[in-house]
Design an enzyme around this catalytic site. Structure first.
Site, PDB file in Angstrom:
ATOM      1  N   ASN A   1       0.845  -1.206   0.000  1.00 44.62           N
ATOM      2  CA  ASN A   1       0.000   0.000   0.000  1.00 44.62           C
ATOM      3  C   ASN A   1       0.874   1.247   0.000  1.00 44.62           C
ATOM      4  O   ASN A   1       2.048   1.191   0.358  1.00 44.62           O
ATOM      5  CB  ASN A   1      -0.959   0.000   1.201  1.00 44.62           C
ATOM      6  CG  ASN A   1      -0.432  -0.815   2.370  1.00 44.62           C
ATOM      7  OD1 ASN A   1       0.460  -0.352   3.075  1.00 44.62           O
ATOM      8  ND2 ASN A   1      -0.917  -2.034   2.534  1.00 44.62           N
TER       9      ASN A   1
ATOM     10  N   SER B   1      -8.149  -0.921   0.249  1.00 42.97           N
ATOM     11  CA  SER B   1      -7.988  -2.337   0.575  1.00 42.97           C
ATOM     12  C   SER B   1      -8.553  -3.191  -0.550  1.00 42.97           C
ATOM     13  O   SER B   1      -9.609  -2.864  -1.113  1.00 42.97           O
ATOM     14  CB  SER B   1      -8.743  -2.603   1.890  1.00 42.97           C
ATOM     15  OG  SER B   1      -8.749  -3.961   2.192  1.00 42.97           O
TER      16      SER B   1
ATOM     17  N   GLU C   1      -3.630  -1.536   6.463  1.00 41.15           N
ATOM     18  CA  GLU C   1      -2.332  -1.268   7.074  1.00 41.15           C
ATOM     19  C   GLU C   1      -2.070   0.238   7.185  1.00 41.15           C
ATOM     20  O   GLU C   1      -0.919   0.669   7.253  1.00 41.15           O
ATOM     21  CB  GLU C   1      -1.234  -1.980   6.273  1.00 41.15           C
ATOM     22  CG  GLU C   1      -1.361  -3.506   6.389  1.00 41.15           C
ATOM     23  CD  GLU C   1      -0.397  -4.284   5.507  1.00 41.15           C
ATOM     24  OE1 GLU C   1      -0.296  -3.951   4.315  1.00 41.15           O
ATOM     25  OE2 GLU C   1       0.234  -5.209   6.008  1.00 41.15           O
TER      26      GLU C   1
ATOM     27  N   HIS D   1       6.000  -5.936  -0.302  1.00 47.44           N
ATOM     28  CA  HIS D   1       6.393  -7.295   0.090  1.00 47.44           C
ATOM     29  C   HIS D   1       7.576  -7.748  -0.769  1.00 47.44           C
ATOM     30  O   HIS D   1       7.585  -8.852  -1.307  1.00 47.44           O
ATOM     31  CB  HIS D   1       5.207  -8.247  -0.063  1.00 47.44           C
ATOM     32  CG  HIS D   1       4.101  -7.998   0.914  1.00 47.44           C
ATOM     33  ND1 HIS D   1       2.884  -8.644   0.849  1.00 47.44           N
ATOM     34  CD2 HIS D   1       4.020  -7.171   1.984  1.00 47.44           C
ATOM     35  CE1 HIS D   1       2.106  -8.217   1.839  1.00 47.44           C
ATOM     36  NE2 HIS D   1       2.769  -7.319   2.537  1.00 47.44           N
TER      37      HIS D   1
HETATM   38 ZN   LIG Z   1       1.809  -6.208   4.113  1.00 45.35          ZN
END
Ligand SMILES: [Zn+2]
Length: 217
Positions: free
Chosen positions: A31, A46, A77, A98
Site C-alpha cells: 500500500n 484495501s 495497514e 512485500h
Molecule cells: Zn503487508
C-alpha cells in the site's frame, strides 16, 4: 511534496502501478500513502488490484484514519502510514511492499547492511528490522514510526518492507534501493564472499547527507 491534490493522487496511483511493475508486490498486497497539500492523506484502498485501480478507488483520510473522501475502505495497514506521517512533517509519502529479498532479511530479523554508499545517502544507514507486531495494529504503526526517525526504510518482521520519502516517487526509489541492496548482499553471501563494511567516516558523513536531504526535500 506534490503541489496540488490532483498531482499527489496521480502520483500515488502511478507509484502503486510502478510498484507492481517492479515486482515489489503481487495482487493487492502492499500500500501507498501521499500527503495532500491540506494535510490530509491519500491512501490506496484495501483489496483492489493495482493494474485496474483508478483515481476514484483512492481514499482520503485524516491523520487519525477517519475517511474524508472515497467509497472504498482504506488499506488495512494504514496505521503504519499515518503514524509515520503524523510524526515526521518533512515526509510526504510512505510505501509498504512485500519485496522478496528484503523480506528474506525480515524473516531473519536482520538489518540490510549499509555496505553501499548510496544506501547511506538515500536510506540513512542500515535498514533496521522492527520488532514483530500484528499487521494493521497501532502498535506496529508506532514501531515503524520509531524506526523511521533517521531512516528511509525499515523491515517489518516476518512481513515485508516499509519506506518513506518526500513524495511517492522518492519512497518508491527507496523501496527499489532497499530491495536491490538486499539482493546484492544475499548474492555476495551466496558467493561465500566476505562482506566488508564501509569505513566508519563514510557512514557518518553520508548519514549527514541523508538528514540534510530529508529535511530539505
Ligand atoms: Zn503487508
Amino acid at each position: 511534496m506534490a503541489d496540488s491534490p490532483t498531482t499527489t493522487r496521480e502520483a500515488v496511483l502511478a507509484t502503486a502501478q510502478r510498484m507492481l511493475a517492479h515486482g515489489l508486490v503481487e495482487g493487492t498486497s502492499g500500500n501507498i500513502s501521499g500527503r495532500l497539500p491540506d494535510g490530509l492523506v491519500c491512501v490506496t484502498p484495501s483489496s483492489v488490484a493495482y493494474d485496474t485501480m483508478t483515481l476514484d478507488d483512492l481514499v482520503v483520510v485524516d491523520l487519525d484514519g477517519a475517511v474524508v473522501e472515497g467509497t472504498r475502505s482504506p488499506t488495512t495497514e494504514q496505521d503504519l502510514h499515518l503514524a509515520t506521517l503524523r510524526r515526521y512533517p518533512e515526509l510526504g509519502a510512505v510505501i509498504h511492499s512485500h519485496a522478496v529479498y528484503a523480506t528474506m532479511f525480515a524473516l531473519a530479523h536482520e538489518p540490510i547492511p549499509a555496505v553501499i554508499e548510496e544506501v547511506v545517502v538515500y536510506l540513512g544507514g542500515d535498514v533496521p528490522c522492527c520488532e514483530y507486531k500484528g499487521t494493521g495494529t497501532a502498535a506496529l504503526g508506532d514501531e515503524v514510526a520509531d524506526r523511521l526517525a533517521d531512516r528511509g526504510a525499515a523491515l517489518l518482521a516476518n512481513h515485508g518492507l516499509v519506506t518513506c520519502g518526500a513524495s511517492p516517487d522518492k519512497a518508491l526509489h527507496n523501496a527499489a534501493l532497499a530491495e536491490r541492496t538486499a539482493k546484492i548482499v544475499w548474492g555476495a553471501r551466496a558467493m561465500g564472499a566476505t562482506i566488508h563494511p564501509l569505513p566508519d567516516e563514510v557512514g557518518t558523513d553520508m548519514a549527514g547527507v541523508y538528514r540534510y536531504l530529508r529535511d530539505n526535500p
